[in-house]
Write an enzyme that holds these catalytic residues in place. Structure first.
Site, PDB file in Angstrom:
ATOM      1  NE  ARG A   1      -3.165   2.438   3.022  1.00 25.52           N
ATOM      2  CZ  ARG A   1      -3.407   2.893   4.236  1.00 25.52           C
ATOM      3  NH1 ARG A   1      -2.970   2.223   5.297  1.00 25.52           N
ATOM      4  NH2 ARG A   1      -4.082   4.013   4.402  1.00 25.52           N
TER       5      ARG A   1
ATOM      6  N   GLY B   1      -3.401   6.425  -0.028  1.00 26.67           N
ATOM      7  CA  GLY B   1      -4.843   6.259  -0.111  1.00 26.67           C
ATOM      8  C   GLY B   1      -5.408   5.559   1.108  1.00 26.67           C
ATOM      9  CB  CYS B   2      -8.845   4.669   2.079  1.00 24.37           C
ATOM     10  SG  CYS B   2      -9.595   3.629   0.811  1.00 24.37           S
ATOM     11  CB  ALA B   3      -7.266   0.668   4.942  1.00 20.42           C
ATOM     12  CG  HIS B   4     -11.599  -0.510  -0.495  1.00 17.21           C
ATOM     13  ND1 HIS B   4     -12.760  -0.011  -1.045  1.00 17.21           N
ATOM     14  CD2 HIS B   4     -11.557  -1.823  -0.828  1.00 17.21           C
ATOM     15  CE1 HIS B   4     -13.391  -0.988  -1.691  1.00 17.21           C
ATOM     16  NE2 HIS B   4     -12.658  -2.087  -1.572  1.00 17.21           N
TER      17      HIS B   4
END
EC number: 2.3.2.31
Length: 387
Positions: free
Chosen positions: A352, A355-358
């Site tokens: 990652r 951005g977000c954790a999605h």
């Protein structure tokens, strides 16, 4: 315009058989053709049955609806007992209606490199003759796409227990072609759910979310760019309907030819790589100049594989030419373990970088949370949005 056709006359009443060559006009119907055969044979037309592509034709059928070719063969039967004639076809719901089945299909033709109207032909599974009579009408796509579904009687080889061999041909060039079960005529002139256009030929996955060919092509190309195709057994790597929330999928990858040959080849390559990456026996060559994916069946070997493309030999566990699995100094493995987390479904190492954790896994298609390392839930969006 006249066409030369061969008439195979099977006179069961007199136990005779012969071939007749006739010039026929496309504007003639079967009743007129029967009258011409009557003049040549002195057999009353009322005693004849006309069989084409495995089915009996109604007298009102026009020759132009039969998609005639120079090699066309039409069978005339004079049975001992007359049988009621039938004439049928598939409609959009795979039911039988009272019109000709010919010319009502769409295919992908490699020679034309395009979607074309197609025609269905039936052959004897044993001798490949077209002089066959089906014992029952096909009721759906499965009956014509799967083998050993429809039994036939062959007037050429008379072998017992025969089945029909159905094939699709391009109406334009007469080459064999792949049937496109999701492509149909837009007889109601329904608007495309993307661009609101009203094309004559559209794609329908069975959910009535109609999409035109251009929008379907763009949708496939955008899906290919980030490879958002997901593995949906038994269809393989495919994609869902373009309409938001619809779970219908493309059931036959032949439809992906619409992207163009180079893009279709790229799809095949990437789909193979994804399948191998989630398979226990799938291996990808670590050679930077190769990257070939292949299956490897270990038989008590030493854990090493050789790429069948570039012949690079490596350890399947650490992917190094010289195995470092037992070494504490494998900095690459340490770095990967420290900076990535594994997809909870396919175990693919995932990094990652913002951005977000999605996370949407590009290998298996699973949506999961990088913080929880579990399937993505609504709670994750609120709990880990800024983490």
């Amino acid at each position: 315009m006249p066409n030369v056709v061969t008439i195979l006359l099977q006179d069961r009443k007199m136990d005779q058989r012969r071939n007749i060559t006739l010039n026929v006009d496309n504007n003639e119907n079967i009743a007129e053709l029967m009258k011409n055969v009557e003049k040549l044979t002195n057999i009353p037309s009322e005693e004849l049955e006309v069989v084409f592509c495995g089915k009996k034709l109604a007298k009102s059928t026009f020759m132009k609806d039969l998609s005639l070719t120079p090699a066309t063969q039409i069978m005339f039967l004079r049975p001992k007992n007359l049988v009621q004639l039938t004439n049928s076809k598939f409609d959009s719901n795979n039911k039988i209606t009272d019109t000709s089945i010919l010319g009502s299909f769409y295919v992908w033709c490699k020679k034309c490199d395009d979607v074309q109207r197609g025609k269905l032909r039936v052959y004897c599974q044993n001798c490949a003759s077209t002089s066959v009579l089906v014992k029952s009408e096909p009721q759906n796509w499965v009956d014509v796409l799967k083998s050993k579904r429809i039994q036939v009687t062959c007037e050429n080889c008379f072998a017992p227990g025969l089945f029909a061999d159905f094939k699709f041909k391009c109406l334009k060039c007469n080459d064999l072609a792949a049937a496109l079960t999701h492509v149909r005529g837009n007889w109601q002139m329904t608007e495309c759910c993307v661009c609101d256009g009203k094309d004559k030929v559209v794609i329908d996955l069975g959910c009535n979310h109609i999409i035109c060919q251009n929008c379907f092509k763009e949708y496939l190309l955008s899906t290919l760019e980030e490879f958002r195709f997901t593995n949906r057994p038994p269809y393989g790597f495919t994609t869902s309907c373009v309409y938001p929330g619809c779970n219908r999928v493309v059931k036959d990858v032949h439809h992906f030819h619409i992207m163009g040959q180079s893009s279709y080849s790229e799809y095949q390559r990437k789909a193979t790589e994804r399948l191998i990456s989630i398979d226990d026996e799938g291996v990808t060559c670590p050679n930077a100049a190769c990257g070939q994916s292949f299956f490897w069946e270990p038989y008590d070997d030493d854990g090493r594989s050789q790429c069948p493309d570039c012949f690079f030999t490596f350890c399947r566990k650490c992917t190094e030419r010289e195995c470092t699995c037992q070494s504490d100094d494998d900095l690459t493995k340490i770095t990967i373990d420290a900076t990535t987390r594994r997809c909870p479904r396919c175990n693919a190492a995932t990094e990652r970088n913002g951005g977000c954790a999605h996370i949407h896994c590009t290998s298996c298609g699973m949506d999961w949370c990088f913080k929880c390392v579990t399937e993505w839930k609504e709670e994750c969006q609120w709990d880990h949005w800024f983490n």
